[in-house]
Design an enzyme around this catalytic site. Sequence first.
Site, PDB file in Angstrom:
ATOM      1  N   HIS A 131      -2.808  -0.750  -3.358  1.00 52.79           N
ATOM      2  CA  HIS A 131      -3.935   0.155  -3.170  1.00 52.79           C
ATOM      3  C   HIS A 131      -3.599   1.451  -3.875  1.00 52.79           C
ATOM      4  CE1 HIS A 131      -4.484  -2.029   0.932  1.00 52.79           C
ATOM      5  NE2 HIS A 131      -4.975  -2.737  -0.068  1.00 52.79           N
ATOM      6  N   SER A 178       0.851  -1.191   0.000  1.00 52.63           N
ATOM      7  CA  SER A 178       0.000   0.000   0.000  1.00 52.63           C
ATOM      8  C   SER A 178       0.885   1.239   0.000  1.00 52.63           C
ATOM      9  CB  SER A 178      -0.939  -0.071   1.202  1.00 52.63           C
ATOM     10  OG  SER A 178      -1.858   0.955   1.169  1.00 52.63           O
ATOM     11  N   ASP A 188      -4.581  -4.879   5.615  1.00 51.00           N
ATOM     12  CA  ASP A 188      -4.897  -5.744   4.487  1.00 51.00           C
ATOM     13  C   ASP A 188      -3.696  -6.643   4.201  1.00 51.00           C
ATOM     14  OD1 ASP A 188      -6.181  -6.833   2.333  1.00 51.00           O
ATOM     15  OD2 ASP A 188      -5.794  -5.145   0.986  1.00 51.00           O
TER      16      ASP A 188
END
Lengths: 271, 187
Positions: free
Chosen positions: B38, B11, B131
């Site tokens: 992301h 991310s 995540d």
Amino acid sequence: MDENDIIEIDLIIQAIHLKYGYDFRGYSKASIRRRITNMLTKAGFDTYASMLHALLIDETLFNSLLKEITVNVTNMFRDPEVYRAIRQTVLPALKGRSPLKVWNAGCSTGEEAYSIAILLSEAQLFPVYQIYATDIDEQVLKEAKDGIYDLKKIKDFTSNYQLSGGLESFSDYFTAKYDHARISQQFREQVVFFNHNLVTDSTFNEIDLILCRNVLIYFGSELQNRVFKLFWESLSPGGILCLGSKETIMFSDFADRFEALDPTNKLYRKK
Amino acid sequence: MGYQAVVIGASTGSFQALKIILPYLSSDFSLPVIIVVHRHRHSNTNFEHQLSQFSSIQVLQAEPQLPISGPSIFVAPPNYHLLIEEGRTFSLSLEKPVHFARPSIDITFETAAQVYGSGLIGVILTGANEDGSYGLTEIKKKGGVTIVQSPESAAVSEMPTAAINRSAPHKVLAVEEIGPFLNTLDS
Ligand SMILES: C[S@@+](CC[C@H](N)C(=O)[O-])C[C@H]1O[C@@H](n2cnc3c(N)ncnc32)[C@H](O)[C@@H]1O
């Protein structure tokens, strides 16, 4: 998910087909299995086997879980560039067709069908037109017929409408009440919503424009071929098919029966 | 049977980390590499193109029904979940974000573990989110190899820390060590 879970999940898919006639067997496997796993947690079952049994004896449970399997997220003027292309390229190309017939397959709660109704009314190119909007989920069809949306959503609808090239006062298309807004009767009358399953039901006649967006991403390639055949047979000569941003006809068995009108916006014309 | 695929999740800070890792993979690195990062849903910058600037392997955006084979680097498109199907192809989904993220690293890792089992290598890099820690645990359960960037070498340590705590990965490596280690797994 271990090996036995997968066997039980696949049995649930079989059971739903046998019992309720909804055939999800050709959907993308990893994707539908995951959604059934979500159902398990939501409905509070410990095992897939117990959920399987409950689904067989409890139709209400099945209906409430259908929503989980089908993925209903939608929006008005979703992907505004596509609607811009429909305004600028598609509608002029279809001019002269009367009555113009549009089919919105996998319409969910109706936002897409009403977006098209708005475009057609603004375009003033077609004296007579008819919009058919279909889905397999009775619950979303009911919401679509009501045409009532959360006020919070209307903001998003409005900015999408403007991005799609809309110039009118968008709020005039709704009547607002408390925390929700209802799409005007004019548009509700132009759209006919009904149940139709792309996997098992038959063709339509002489459709000029089909919008089927963000439905086929959940279908395996064989099933996609079936649906492309259905679309091809339902379209009038030169009729246009509009798919979702990540969907394409170009890798399918029907690639050479359509020409790309605007591949970026996933617009294809029946040859 | 040797390894068959690499999945990488990252991310915040992902670009800098990948810029260090990917150049280690030579053009004959035979495993497909699937990257889930992301990014903003309307991000217009061409991430695939930027990655290809320092990679000797071709970088593609993952598409539905695209066969997954190496040498290739596949990047998850923004705003869709990326799933790995049994026939070793991709599928996409617009289901709700998971951990506020779409694509969700957990979903890609879990479905990849399902398909590749012990043939999978999972890597979690920098990020400000939890995540990936569930997905990495699934990879480990199925017998795959799990690697996490050391929190000290990460731009943002939350994601690697969460992954380490939850999955007790096989290797915790500084960002410079990850590429060379991946090379040793490609036989
Ligand atoms: C993600 S929504 C797409 C809504 C809208 N077309 C859009 O793009 O915003 C997918 C819809 O497809 C419907 N659907 C799924 N399988 C179907 C089938 N076999 N036949 C008809 N509709 C189906 C679902 O019930 C759901 O409402």
